[in-house]
Structure formats: structure tokens, C-alpha cells
Design a protein around this motif. Sequence first.
Motif, short mmCIF file in Angstrom:
data_model
loop_
_atom_site.label_atom_id
_atom_site.label_comp_id
_atom_site.label_asym_id
_atom_site.label_seq_id
_atom_site.Cartn_x
_atom_site.Cartn_y
_atom_site.Cartn_z
N ARG A 110 -8.45 75.58 -25.01
CA ARG A 110 -8.94 74.21 -25.20
C ARG A 110 -9.50 73.68 -23.89
NH1 ARG A 110 -6.35 70.16 -22.79
NH2 ARG A 110 -4.08 69.96 -22.66
N GLY A 111 -10.40 72.72 -24.01
CA GLY A 111 -11.00 72.15 -22.81
C GLY A 111 -10.05 71.22 -22.08
N PRO A 112 -10.25 71.06 -20.77
CA PRO A 112 -9.38 70.14 -20.02
C PRO A 112 -9.60 68.70 -20.44
CG PRO A 112 -11.02 71.20 -18.58
CD PRO A 112 -11.22 71.76 -19.95
N ARG A 113 -8.49 67.96 -20.50
CA ARG A 113 -8.57 66.53 -20.79
C ARG A 113 -8.79 65.77 -19.48
NH1 ARG A 113 -3.34 67.16 -24.69
NH2 ARG A 113 -4.45 67.91 -26.56
N PRO A 114 -9.21 64.51 -19.57
CA PRO A 114 -9.43 63.73 -18.33
C PRO A 114 -8.20 63.74 -17.43
CG PRO A 114 -10.28 62.54 -20.22
CD PRO A 114 -9.57 63.73 -20.77
N GLY A 115 -8.41 64.08 -16.17
CA GLY A 115 -7.31 64.10 -15.22
C GLY A 115 -6.63 65.45 -15.08
N GLU A 116 -6.89 66.37 -16.00
CA GLU A 116 -6.26 67.69 -15.92
C GLU A 116 -7.04 68.60 -14.97
OE1 GLU A 116 -4.02 68.23 -20.22
OE2 GLU A 116 -6.03 69.07 -19.98
N GLU A 117 -6.30 69.47 -14.28
CA GLU A 117 -6.92 70.41 -13.34
C GLU A 117 -6.57 71.83 -13.73
OE1 GLU A 117 -5.97 69.65 -9.29
OE2 GLU A 117 -6.47 67.51 -9.40
N ASN A 118 -7.55 72.72 -13.58
CA ASN A 118 -7.31 74.13 -13.86
C ASN A 118 -6.23 74.67 -12.92
OD1 ASN A 118 -7.80 76.64 -15.17
ND2 ASN A 118 -9.02 77.30 -13.43
N GLY A 119 -5.22 75.30 -13.50
CA GLY A 119 -4.15 75.86 -12.69
C GLY A 119 -2.98 74.91 -12.48
N ARG A 120 -3.15 73.64 -12.86
CA ARG A 120 -2.04 72.68 -12.72
C ARG A 120 -1.39 72.42 -14.08
NH1 ARG A 120 -3.35 66.80 -10.54
NH2 ARG A 120 -3.99 66.53 -12.72
N GLU A 121 -2.16 71.84 -15.02
CA GLU A 121 -1.61 71.65 -16.37
C GLU A 121 -1.70 72.95 -17.18
OE1 GLU A 121 -2.19 67.71 -14.80
OE2 GLU A 121 -3.62 69.37 -14.95
#
Length: 202
Positions: A39-50
Motif C-alpha cells: 500500500r502507498g504511504p499515508r501523509p506523514g509516513e516514512e519508508n522504513g519507519r512505519e
Amino acid sequence: MAGNLYVVAAPSGAGKTTLVRLLLEREPAVRLSISWTTRGPRPGEENGREYHFTAVDEFKAMISRQEFLEWAEVHGNYYGTSKKWIADRLAEGADVLLEIDWQGAQQVRAEFPGAIGVFILPPSMEELTRRLTGRGTDAPEVIARRLAAAQAEMRHVGEFDYVIVNDRLEQALDDLCAVVRASRLALPAQRARHAELFARLV
């Protein structure tokens, strides 16, 4: 393995996410496993963090290479846990926590029989209903489905090692921390972590 693997599961509304977040603040040595998803990242989400965000084709290639400890398709998106990442962290002596459902927990135990299972229960169905309704984000029919799913999920509580009733958050957090700390003191864990000391003293 030198580190402990904790598997925390709960029905929606039992407070699992909040408890895990607070545990990680209290016990910074515990590493949260970051899932892979299509799924695509939601606002505020970072790759590798959430999450580790990836394309469907790459995710399916990872499935074919048997790189996932567990994976599932949820609402048209894929989610999975990296087998190698967990094995590497445990070999380093790190404690790793997985926040997944009971089905994922079954898959994890098949690969890591020593995983420590913790199930979070609400104090009552009435309280669970109040919490889900209080979010104000779901329609009544969605809440009804979540409650029915919760009852089905709670029937699997017997597959876990520890059960925490999340009636008062602070007490439930203390209980979860107690599980983590006590498991670190178990003989196999201490023998692995302090091999040289055991060799000298024992």
C-alpha cells in the motif's frame, strides 16, 4: 538465538498498538519489526519507519524467494514480515517484537518455536464496544463486523503464553514490561547472552 522474539496479538480495540508504543518507550532495547507492504504511504509516513513500502511485483518476488516469515493480503494490499531481518536481529542478541494477528502468530511459531506469545484482552465486550464506538471513525456496520471478528480472534487466546487484560492502561503496561523483563532472565536467554560468564563460573 540470543535475543527474544515477542509476538503481541489482540482484537481491534483492545489497546495493542498503544501498549506496544509505550513498551518501546520504556524498553528501548526492544526492536519493533517493520513490515513490508504494497500500500502507498499515508501523509506523514516514512519508508522504513512505519513500513517498508514496495511494489506488488517485488513483494510477490519476495514471496517466491520465501523471504517472509508471515504475509497476508488485507483489503487488496499485501503485508509481510522479513524472515532474515528478524533472524539477524535475534542472532545479534536483540529482542524483537512483532505486532500481528493470531494467524500471523501461528506462522511465526512454526519458524521460531521459542517465540513468546502475548495476547491482549479487553476487560469486557461492553468496554470493547465503547472503545470502538468512541473512535468516531467507523460506521455502525463496520463496528459490528469488528466486534464479531474480535470474538472469533479471542477464541485463539489459548495459543499464547501470556494474557494481559487491558482494563487500566498503566497496569497493563506494567504487566507487558514484566513479561519482557522476566523472559530475559530465563536460563536459556541468560546462558546465550552471558556465554563467557557461564563458562567461567559454571
